[in-house]
Write a protein that holds these residues in place. Structure first.
Motif, PDB file in Angstrom:
ATOM      1  N   CYS A 145       0.827  -1.603  -0.181  1.00 14.86           N
ATOM      2  CA  CYS A 145       0.100  -0.068   0.178  1.00 14.86           C
ATOM      3  C   CYS A 145       0.758   1.409  -0.251  1.00 14.86           C
ATOM      4  O   CYS A 145       0.793   1.876  -0.640  1.00 14.86           O
ATOM      5  N   ARG A 146       1.738   1.355   0.474  1.00  9.78           N
ATOM      6  CA  ARG A 146       2.500   2.548   1.001  1.00  9.78           C
ATOM      7  C   ARG A 146       3.414   2.853  -0.317  1.00  9.78           C
ATOM      8  O   ARG A 146       4.014   4.216  -0.557  1.00  9.78           O
ATOM      9  N   VAL A 204      -0.422  10.293   2.879  1.00 12.08           N
ATOM     10  CA  VAL A 204      -0.546  10.791   4.246  1.00 12.08           C
ATOM     11  C   VAL A 204      -1.454  12.273   4.095  1.00 12.08           C
ATOM     12  O   VAL A 204      -1.583  13.070   3.843  1.00 12.08           O
ATOM     13  N   HIS A 254      -1.884  14.012   9.454  1.00 11.92           N
ATOM     14  CA  HIS A 254      -1.142  12.575  10.189  1.00 11.92           C
ATOM     15  C   HIS A 254      -1.827  11.515  10.487  1.00 11.92           C
ATOM     16  O   HIS A 254      -1.784  10.929  11.396  1.00 11.92           O
ATOM     17  N   HIS A 255      -3.258  10.938   9.489  1.00 12.18           N
ATOM     18  CA  HIS A 255      -3.241  10.407   9.226  1.00 12.18           C
ATOM     19  C   HIS A 255      -3.130   9.147   7.268  1.00 12.18           C
ATOM     20  O   HIS A 255      -2.573  10.192   6.917  1.00 12.18           O
ATOM     21  N   TYR A 256      -2.858   8.108   7.764  1.00  8.54           N
ATOM     22  CA  TYR A 256      -2.906   7.163   6.089  1.00  8.54           C
ATOM     23  C   TYR A 256      -4.280   7.370   5.620  1.00  8.54           C
ATOM     24  O   TYR A 256      -5.763   6.745   5.947  1.00  8.54           O
ATOM     25  N   GLU A 268      -5.440   2.126   8.111  1.00  8.89           N
ATOM     26  CA  GLU A 268      -4.770   1.816   9.988  1.00  8.89           C
ATOM     27  C   GLU A 268      -3.528   1.672   9.112  1.00  8.89           C
ATOM     28  O   GLU A 268      -2.930   1.263   7.877  1.00  8.89           O
ATOM     29  N   ARG A 269      -2.526   1.903   9.965  1.00 12.30           N
ATOM     30  CA  ARG A 269      -0.633   1.779   9.655  1.00 12.30           C
ATOM     31  C   ARG A 269      -0.824   0.163   9.870  1.00 12.30           C
ATOM     32  O   ARG A 269       0.358   0.015   8.320  1.00 12.30           O
ATOM     33  N   ASP A 270      -1.174  -0.785   9.888  1.00 10.62           N
ATOM     34  CA  ASP A 270      -0.841  -1.922   9.332  1.00 10.62           C
ATOM     35  C   ASP A 270      -1.163  -2.507   7.796  1.00 10.62           C
ATOM     36  O   ASP A 270      -0.601  -3.239   7.705  1.00 10.62           O
ATOM     37  N   ASP A 271      -2.830  -1.411   7.635  1.00  9.75           N
ATOM     38  CA  ASP A 271      -2.808  -1.847   6.173  1.00  9.75           C
ATOM     39  C   ASP A 271      -1.807  -1.159   5.324  1.00  9.75           C
ATOM     40  O   ASP A 271      -1.521  -1.533   3.781  1.00  9.75           O
ATOM     41  N   THR A 272      -0.836  -0.356   6.042  1.00  8.67           N
ATOM     42  CA  THR A 272       0.255   0.232   5.011  1.00  8.67           C
ATOM     43  C   THR A 272       1.494  -0.535   4.129  1.00  8.67           C
ATOM     44  O   THR A 272       2.060  -0.820   3.314  1.00  8.67           O
ATOM     45  N   ASP A 273       1.342  -1.630   5.260  1.00 13.20           N
ATOM     46  CA  ASP A 273       2.180  -2.556   4.787  1.00 13.20           C
ATOM     47  C   ASP A 273       1.846  -4.237   3.918  1.00 13.20           C
ATOM     48  O   ASP A 273       2.435  -5.225   4.377  1.00 13.20           O
TER      49      ASP A 273
END
Length: 194
Positions: free
Chosen positions: A149-150, A157, A160-162, A172-177
């Motif tokens: 995703c990232r 971004v 302050h959120h994705y 969510e932060r986990d989604d970006t990986d």
């Protein structure tokens, strides 16, 4: 780039090439293992063109190699010859049809196209070179990138959120990986192009 990411890029490139190889061989009624046997026999010398040598080189069982050789012989891509000095030894050689098939199917067209596009570039790491190669192979093969995703054109971004720029949904932060089927790769930085 982290070693595991480099390994995964190599694995993904291999998977894409195997998929393309399966399609080509299926179109002519063969399996990739048959092509591997033919390719080996096209480049080995007269001391290494036996059933046992093929099995050892490809890391396959003698039974698998024996079945493959029977199919290839039936399709007239290879022929067997008994050794003149030791009647127990059988040599394998490609027929004209077998040689023509090896020339026709290797290397894969998509890899040749990718190599033309990437070969003139210089990269700052093997990871960037592999990522660019994978992206070009996927483009030529018209397949989805399934990238993280990232590393996607849609990744944002915002405040302050994705966020996914395609769906406008927060991530969510986990989604970006994690990988996504709608991934569109961002262009990779290239050090120098001639």
């Amino acid at each position: 780039m982290h070693e595991l990411e480099t390994f995964k890029l190599i694995e993904r490139i291999s998977s894409l090439l195997r998929s393309e190889e399966r399609k080509k061989y299926a179109a002519i009624g063969l399996q990739p293992v048959h092509g591997q046997v033919l390719e080996y026999l096209a480049k080995c010398n007269r001391y290494s063109n036996t059933h046992a040598s093929v099995a050892e080189y490809l890391g396959l069982t003698k039974g698998t190699v024996s079945q493959s050789i029977q199919i290839l012989e039936r399709k007239r891509y290879l022929q067997k010859t008994t050794d003149s000095l030791d009647g127990r030894v059988v040599h394998l050689s490609l027929t004209e049809a077998g040689m023509a098939l090896v020339d026709e199917l290797k290397p894969l067209d998509i890899f040749k196209q990718a190599e033309r596009e990437v070969s003139h570039q210089e990269f700052d790491s093997i990871g960037n070179a592999l990522q660019t190669t994978l992206s070009v192979l996927q483009k030529v093969n018209q397949s989805k990138s399934f990238g993280m995703c990232r590393s996607c054109e849609h990744f944002r971004v915002v405040a302050h959120h994705y966020q996914c720029g395609m769906t406008d949904e927060a991530l969510e932060r986990d989604d970006t990986d994690k990988i996504c089927r709608d991934h569109i790769p961002k262009p990779n930085p290239v050090i120098n192009q001639e």
